[in-house]
Design a protein around this motif. Structure first.
Motif, PDB file in Angstrom:
ATOM      1  N   LEU A   1      15.452  -9.851 -10.803  1.00 31.71           N
ATOM      2  CA  LEU A   1      13.998 -10.386 -10.369  1.00 31.71           C
ATOM      3  C   LEU A   1      13.238  -8.964 -10.343  1.00 31.71           C
ATOM      4  N   SER A   2      11.929  -9.134 -10.745  1.00 26.64           N
ATOM      5  CA  SER A   2      10.927  -7.983 -10.763  1.00 26.64           C
ATOM      6  C   SER A   2      10.581  -7.622  -9.435  1.00 26.64           C
ATOM      7  N   ASP A   3       9.978  -6.135  -9.541  1.00 28.47           N
ATOM      8  CA  ASP A   3       9.407  -5.750  -8.213  1.00 28.47           C
ATOM      9  C   ASP A   3       8.261  -6.691  -7.903  1.00 28.47           C
TER      10      ASP A   3
ATOM     11  N   LYS B   1       7.301  10.117   5.967  1.00 38.08           N
ATOM     12  CA  LYS B   1       6.324  10.064   4.740  1.00 38.08           C
ATOM     13  C   LYS B   1       6.719  11.017   3.545  1.00 38.08           C
ATOM     14  N   ARG B   2       7.979  11.751   3.990  1.00 37.63           N
ATOM     15  CA  ARG B   2       8.518  12.500   2.590  1.00 37.63           C
ATOM     16  C   ARG B   2       9.267  11.677   1.647  1.00 37.63           C
ATOM     17  N   VAL B   3       9.552  10.169   2.170  1.00 35.24           N
ATOM     18  CA  VAL B   3      10.238   9.379   1.183  1.00 35.24           C
ATOM     19  C   VAL B   3       9.039   8.574   0.720  1.00 35.24           C
ATOM     20  N   GLN B   4       8.753   8.855  -0.870  1.00 37.88           N
ATOM     21  CA  GLN B   4       8.012   8.381  -1.682  1.00 37.88           C
ATOM     22  C   GLN B   4       8.652   7.427  -2.350  1.00 37.88           C
ATOM     23  N   LEU B   5       7.892   6.199  -2.232  1.00 34.25           N
ATOM     24  CA  LEU B   5       8.344   4.719  -2.681  1.00 34.25           C
ATOM     25  C   LEU B   5       7.255   4.434  -3.831  1.00 34.25           C
ATOM     26  N   PRO B   6       7.955   3.587  -4.770  1.00 35.59           N
ATOM     27  CA  PRO B   6       7.198   2.998  -5.923  1.00 35.59           C
ATOM     28  C   PRO B   6       6.333   2.017  -5.325  1.00 35.59           C
ATOM     29  N   TYR B   7       6.515   1.505  -4.224  1.00 35.59           N
ATOM     30  CA  TYR B   7       5.794   0.414  -3.939  1.00 35.59           C
ATOM     31  C   TYR B   7       6.044  -0.005  -2.362  1.00 35.59           C
ATOM     32  N   THR B   8       4.950  -0.522  -1.600  1.00 30.76           N
ATOM     33  CA  THR B   8       5.331  -0.836  -0.033  1.00 30.76           C
ATOM     34  C   THR B   8       4.930  -2.112   0.202  1.00 30.76           C
ATOM     35  N   ASP B   9       4.013  -3.013  -0.446  1.00 39.58           N
ATOM     36  CA  ASP B   9       3.771  -4.223  -0.512  1.00 39.58           C
ATOM     37  C   ASP B   9       4.478  -5.299  -0.912  1.00 39.58           C
ATOM     38  N   VAL B  10       5.263  -5.950  -0.221  1.00 41.25           N
ATOM     39  CA  VAL B  10       6.358  -6.791  -0.862  1.00 41.25           C
ATOM     40  C   VAL B  10       6.761  -7.646   0.339  1.00 41.25           C
ATOM     41  N   LEU B  11       6.803  -9.121   0.076  1.00 40.64           N
ATOM     42  CA  LEU B  11       7.556 -10.262   0.924  1.00 40.64           C
ATOM     43  C   LEU B  11       8.856  -9.600   1.541  1.00 40.64           C
ATOM     44  N   GLY B  12       9.000  -9.340   2.671  1.00 36.88           N
ATOM     45  CA  GLY B  12      10.431  -9.237   3.299  1.00 36.88           C
ATOM     46  C   GLY B  12      10.604  -7.398   3.688  1.00 36.88           C
TER      47      GLY B  12
END
Length: 712
Positions: free
Chosen positions: A123-125, A685-696
């Motif tokens: 499943l896609s991001d 905040k030193r952990v850079q994530l590709p996205y942060t808005d997501v169900l769950g």
């Protein structure tokens, strides 16, 4: 549950946000600016008939449109990438993937099993689109061939396991056929099990082409969100263990006689006793086979994903090491608002699905793994783990539990700690053992539901940190959630709840030596004089009853519900005790022995809600199959609805059926849903994530171990 149960929901497209890890340039913005202008002016005025020059200050408010340059981004404090350190507070139960999706399925195990197995589709991001992984492209339609419906899938030829061995169609067929032949339990049953998926067997066409044989046209749950996304394990690693397991069933065939409903009944006929003996021999052989597989030590540290687990010291830490052979390292993922998903592999090959790519990008990132190691540090409890986050000892805490406001605020004061909040995709519930009285009696479950004031516990006890719920599907999963499912008890006073529960029981033939009543001398205090001598319709005293659940140190929200429900039931005259214990202590009586009265636990759910059948279809009864119908719910009408839902190929029809199933469960109450909550992630905040808005939230993505970039 495994990720294979997720589904595409257009409603989540709004969650898209352009976030590029460790980079990105902010655009200038056109804005309206309000300014106050002050100037000094000299004017000639007439005073007493004579012209006089005077000086005065004039102010004017001006609104104008300007182009405002974006503020410069703060420079990174270091380079990418450091080790990713994650706090947890329970040991994983196993490192054996077969066992993890069998009897030892826990959220803590899921965190460190992330990416051990691989799959044809995924499943896609963010949007949860159904997209290819090891498969070359989206799958073809089923083809009727004799007695079967077949689906043939071509695979990519480049992917290898972490030890360098190619991932081939042989691995796919090996995993699926092992599941079918050993009649594996738990999540395996819903992954490849014949009863759930109608999958008869899998054949290898050539090294990179695999063919699935179904006895019926597979529905969405059975193919796209079942078999197609199910885990694949390496044959060269597990072949010997599986061969050993199969020796137990080599000469065993299913009895020709029908399986008796209850082999423990006292009035069995001789024929039924003989049938029970035959089936007992058959079941024992398969149990021995499964125990051999589930109980085996993982033969080697081989994975198909971005990390392998190379060190595990119980009670201390788990260390995962970067897989240098991970095929999808450096793949760029782009999602656009016209619905397109696009993946460009490191060699330049691009795969697309849906949309035409003409829209704006809502997601654009390059996949990892980035950190050399992902290190899980085990802390004694939640407080210790979040203190470690505040002190900079870990980058992130994987927290599937509630987070008290005080603890959250304390952790947020740590240097560099940021917070992300998302709708959760979980359920916390009370379950009844419907294999025995009084829990099997509908009026008993209805009385418990009437007495349980979820709003009181949520608002007055837990200060609004949770949301009461009445459906098994959480409201955050908006496409599938039935918002018409509720309860007649909502808004009732405590006295009205008690009176309604008494009436329900009396109508069904329950009696008391002394009925419960309000203390008439102090009605304002709403003190209850508890009932005594409560007898069931058969005339027997209600047995001593225990509600199992995690203790307050592990999860104060579930512990609070346990204690309040127990108290309310005692007021009714029921001999109920709250037994608060360790999380892992609850798993055996619930998921292995199916020997309990009631319990309170929670599920981290998947997007596609076929757990409505995994949890409640009679063929998944934990006591007889080892699967996840822990209450032993057995309703022929519900089973028929499940069969229709599982075979459905149209998503709109499936939505209607899922809502009907939710309404059915709200009436019968094998589970009494208690609450949902927001997914709150605290991370440095030193952990850079590709996205942060997501169900769950980030936790449901297991901390995004592969794609997180941790600045040094």
């Amino acid at each position: 549950m495994s990720k294979k149960l997720f589904i595409v929901l257009a409603a989540f497209a709004a969650l898209g946000l352009v976030l590029v890890a460790c980079g990105g340039t902010a655009e200038p913005e056109v804005v309206e600016v309000t300014r106050v202008v002050t100037e000094t002016v000299v004017e000639t005025v007439v005073e007493e008939g004579q012209p006089v020059e005077v000086t005065r200050i004039v102010t004017e408010t001006i609104v104008e449109t300007v182009v405002q340059e974006a503020p410069a981004e703060e420079a990174a404090t270091g380079e990418c990438c450091d080790n990713y350190t994650i706090g947890i507070f329970e040991d994983p139960l196993t490192t054996n993937y077969w066992s993890y999706l069998g009897p030892n399925n826990s959220v803590w195990t899921a965190y460190i099993m992330d990416g051990v197995a691989t799959s044809l589709y995924t499943l896609s991001d963010q949007r949860f689109d159904f997209v290819p992984s090891l498969a070359k492209d989206l799958p073809p339609e089923p083809v009727e061939e004799g007695d079967f419906y077949t689906i043939t899938v071509e695979m990519l030829e480049g992917p290898v396991w972490s030890d360098g061995e190619p991932i081939t169609a042989n691995d796919v067929a090996f995993t699926a056929n092992t599941t079918i032949e050993l009649e594996l339990t738990g999540n395996w049953a819903s992954a490849y099990g014949t009863a759930a998926t109608n999958l008869d067997h899998v054949e290898v066409v050539d090294d990179y082409t695999v063919k699935f044989f179904f006895t019926e046209i597979p529905g969405l749950s059975q193919w796209q969100y079942g078999v197609a996304q199910s885990p694949i394990l390496p044959e060269h690693v597990w072949a010997d263990t599986v061969a050993e397991a199969k020796t137990f069933i080599a000469d065993v065939t299913a009895p020709e006689v029908e399986r008796p409903e209850d082999c423990e009944a006292e009035d069995l006929s001789d024929e039924a006793k003989a049938a029970c003996e035959e089936w007992g021999t058959y079941d024992e052989a398969f149990e021995n086979a499964r125990e051999t597989l589930y109980g085996a030590e993982a033969p080697s540290n081989v994975a198909g994903g971005g990390y392998t687990t190379d060190q595990f010291e119980a009670g201390a830490f788990v260390q995962r090491a970067k897989n240098p052979n991970y095929f999808f390292t450096g793949a760029q993922i782009v999602e656009t608002d016209d619905g397109q998903w696009a993946q460009t592999l490191a060699d330049g090959t691009t795969r697309t699905a849906y949309g035409d790519g003409s829209g704006e990008a809502t997601l654009d990132y390059v996949g990892g793994p980035y950190s050399e190691n992902v290190i899980f540090s085990l802390y004694g409890d939640q407080s210790a783990a979040f203190l470690a986050l505040a002190n900079g000892e870990v980058d992130y805490v994987l927290n599937p539990l509630s987070l008290a406001r005080g603890l959250r605020e304390q952790a947020q004061q740590g240097e560099g700690v940021v917070t992300y909040t998302n709708p959760d995709n979980g359920l916390f519930y009370l379950a009844f053992n419907m294999r025995k009285e009084p829990y099997s009696l509908p009026e008993f479950r209805q009385a418990v539901e009437l007495l349980t004031d979820k709003e009181f516990v949520a608002d007055s006890v837990l200060q609004g940190s949770i949301d009461p719920t009445y459906s098994v599907v959480p409201p955050g999963n908006v496409f599938w959630f039935n918002d018409e499912v509720t309860s007649e008890s909502v808004g009732m006073s405590r006295s009205a709840r008690l009176n309604a529960a008494i009436a329900v029981l009396e109508d069904a033939g329950w009696t008391w030596d002394t009925k419960p009543e309000w203390d008439q001398e102090d009605e304002s205090a709403e003190n209850v004089v508890p009932g005594t001598g409560l007898r069931m319709p058969n005339g027997e005293l209600m047995p001593e009853t225990t509600i199992l659940g995690p203790g307050p140190a592990y999860d104060p929200q579930r512990a609070s519900f346990n204690q309040w429900i127990s108290e309310w039931l005692r007021e009714l005259g029921m001999p109920v005790q709250s037994e608060l214990t360790g999380f892992n202590t609850i798993l055996n009586p619930v998921f292995v022995d199916a020997n309990f009265d009631m319990y309170i636990l929670g599920w981290g759910l998947t997007i596609y809600p076929d757990y409505l059948c995994d949890f409640f279809a009679s063929w998944n009864d934990t006591a007889t199959t080892g699967n996840y119908n822990t209450p032993g719910y057995n309703n022929a009408e519900y089973d028929a609805l499940c069969e229709t839902f599982m075979a459905e190929t149209n998503i709109q029809e499936a939505q209607t059926q899922a809502k009907e199933l939710q309404a059915f469960l709200a009436k019968d109450l094998p589970y009494m849903p208690l609450f949902n909550r927001q997914s709150i992630d605290l991370i440095n905040k030193r952990v850079q994530l590709p996205y942060t808005d997501v169900l769950g939230g980030i936790a449901d993505a297991n901390g995004m171990q592969v794609d997180a970039q941790v600045l040094k």
